[in-house]
Design an enzyme around this catalytic site. Sequence first.
Site, PDB file in Angstrom:
ATOM      1  N   GLU A 155      -0.105  -4.301   0.096  1.00 39.89           N
ATOM      2  CA  GLU A 155      -1.544  -4.167   0.358  1.00 39.89           C
ATOM      3  C   GLU A 155      -2.021  -5.205   1.353  1.00 39.89           C
ATOM      4  O   GLU A 155      -1.283  -6.131   1.726  1.00 39.89           O
ATOM      5  CB  GLU A 155      -2.324  -4.340  -0.953  1.00 39.89           C
ATOM      6  CG  GLU A 155      -2.138  -5.757  -1.542  1.00 39.89           C
ATOM      7  CD  GLU A 155      -2.858  -5.972  -2.856  1.00 39.89           C
ATOM      8  OE1 GLU A 155      -3.009  -5.006  -3.629  1.00 39.89           O
ATOM      9  OE2 GLU A 155      -3.267  -7.131  -3.104  1.00 39.89           O
ATOM     10  N   HIS A 179      -6.111  -7.086   2.569  1.00 35.89           N
ATOM     11  CA  HIS A 179      -7.540  -7.196   2.290  1.00 35.89           C
ATOM     12  C   HIS A 179      -8.088  -8.420   3.003  1.00 35.89           C
ATOM     13  O   HIS A 179      -7.319  -9.267   3.487  1.00 35.89           O
ATOM     14  CB  HIS A 179      -7.804  -7.287   0.779  1.00 35.89           C
ATOM     15  CG  HIS A 179      -6.779  -8.103   0.041  1.00 35.89           C
ATOM     16  ND1 HIS A 179      -6.639  -9.452   0.212  1.00 35.89           N
ATOM     17  CD2 HIS A 179      -5.812  -7.748  -0.854  1.00 35.89           C
ATOM     18  CE1 HIS A 179      -5.658  -9.891  -0.549  1.00 35.89           C
ATOM     19  NE2 HIS A 179      -5.113  -8.870  -1.204  1.00 35.89           N
ATOM     20  N   HIS A 188      -5.292 -15.163  -0.563  1.00 30.64           N
ATOM     21  CA  HIS A 188      -4.675 -15.557  -1.818  1.00 30.64           C
ATOM     22  C   HIS A 188      -4.050 -16.934  -1.629  1.00 30.64           C
ATOM     23  O   HIS A 188      -3.434 -17.203  -0.602  1.00 30.64           O
ATOM     24  CB  HIS A 188      -3.482 -14.647  -2.187  1.00 30.64           C
ATOM     25  CG  HIS A 188      -3.845 -13.278  -2.635  1.00 30.64           C
ATOM     26  ND1 HIS A 188      -4.789 -13.011  -3.584  1.00 30.64           N
ATOM     27  CD2 HIS A 188      -3.333 -12.072  -2.284  1.00 30.64           C
ATOM     28  CE1 HIS A 188      -4.848 -11.706  -3.784  1.00 30.64           C
ATOM     29  NE2 HIS A 188      -3.987 -11.107  -3.004  1.00 30.64           N
ATOM     30  N   HIS A 200       1.005  -7.816   2.375  1.00 27.56           N
ATOM     31  CA  HIS A 200       1.817  -8.618   1.461  1.00 27.56           C
ATOM     32  C   HIS A 200       2.242  -7.816   0.248  1.00 27.56           C
ATOM     33  O   HIS A 200       1.591  -6.847  -0.144  1.00 27.56           O
ATOM     34  CB  HIS A 200       1.066  -9.880   1.029  1.00 27.56           C
ATOM     35  CG  HIS A 200      -0.243  -9.601   0.344  1.00 27.56           C
ATOM     36  ND1 HIS A 200      -1.363  -9.253   1.040  1.00 27.56           N
ATOM     37  CD2 HIS A 200      -0.594  -9.616  -0.966  1.00 27.56           C
ATOM     38  CE1 HIS A 200      -2.360  -9.067   0.194  1.00 27.56           C
ATOM     39  NE2 HIS A 200      -1.916  -9.264  -1.045  1.00 27.56           N
ATOM     40  N   CYS A 206      -2.318 -17.108  -9.136  1.00 23.98           N
ATOM     41  CA  CYS A 206      -2.995 -16.589  -7.942  1.00 23.98           C
ATOM     42  C   CYS A 206      -4.471 -16.948  -8.014  1.00 23.98           C
ATOM     43  O   CYS A 206      -5.160 -16.611  -8.974  1.00 23.98           O
ATOM     44  CB  CYS A 206      -2.817 -15.078  -7.853  1.00 23.98           C
ATOM     45  SG  CYS A 206      -3.650 -14.357  -6.429  1.00 23.98           S
TER      46      CYS A 206
HETATM   47 MN    MN Z   1      -3.403  -9.033  -2.665  1.00 22.97          MN
END
Ligand code: MN
Length: 134
Positions: free
Chosen positions: A57, A59, A63, A97, A111
Amino acid sequence: MIVRKSGPGWDGVPIDLYKNEPGTWQDVSRHILFSTGNSAFETRCFELAPGGYSSHEKHEHEHCVVVLSGCGKVLLDDQWHLIGPEDVVIVEPWQPHQFAATEGESLRILCIVNRDRDRPVPIENSLAPRPSNH
Ligand code: MN
């Protein structure tokens, strides 16, 4: 306040067992360790069972990932990197990632993300078929 480790999780923290969707992600459980209305971030622990992997994914939100235990690998853009305990993985905005555990061992990662964040955009898995082990 201390959130005590207890069995496979932490006292008072529900374990979200993600339903398997082979080809996208599988064998992942999530523990939300910290999420309040007072802070702009959340801290989660993800456990990828042996051979498990997260979705491929991207975005806008970043992270900050710290490996707690186990070994595995992370796909950043189009390259896999081996990762192990105490490695820190920074996923930049819009960087494709995916995380994967090795076959023999769970991968546990911490995370940290923004509480308010955009929804992940799934990426066709052509770059990332089920990862093989090294
Ligand atoms: Mn992610």
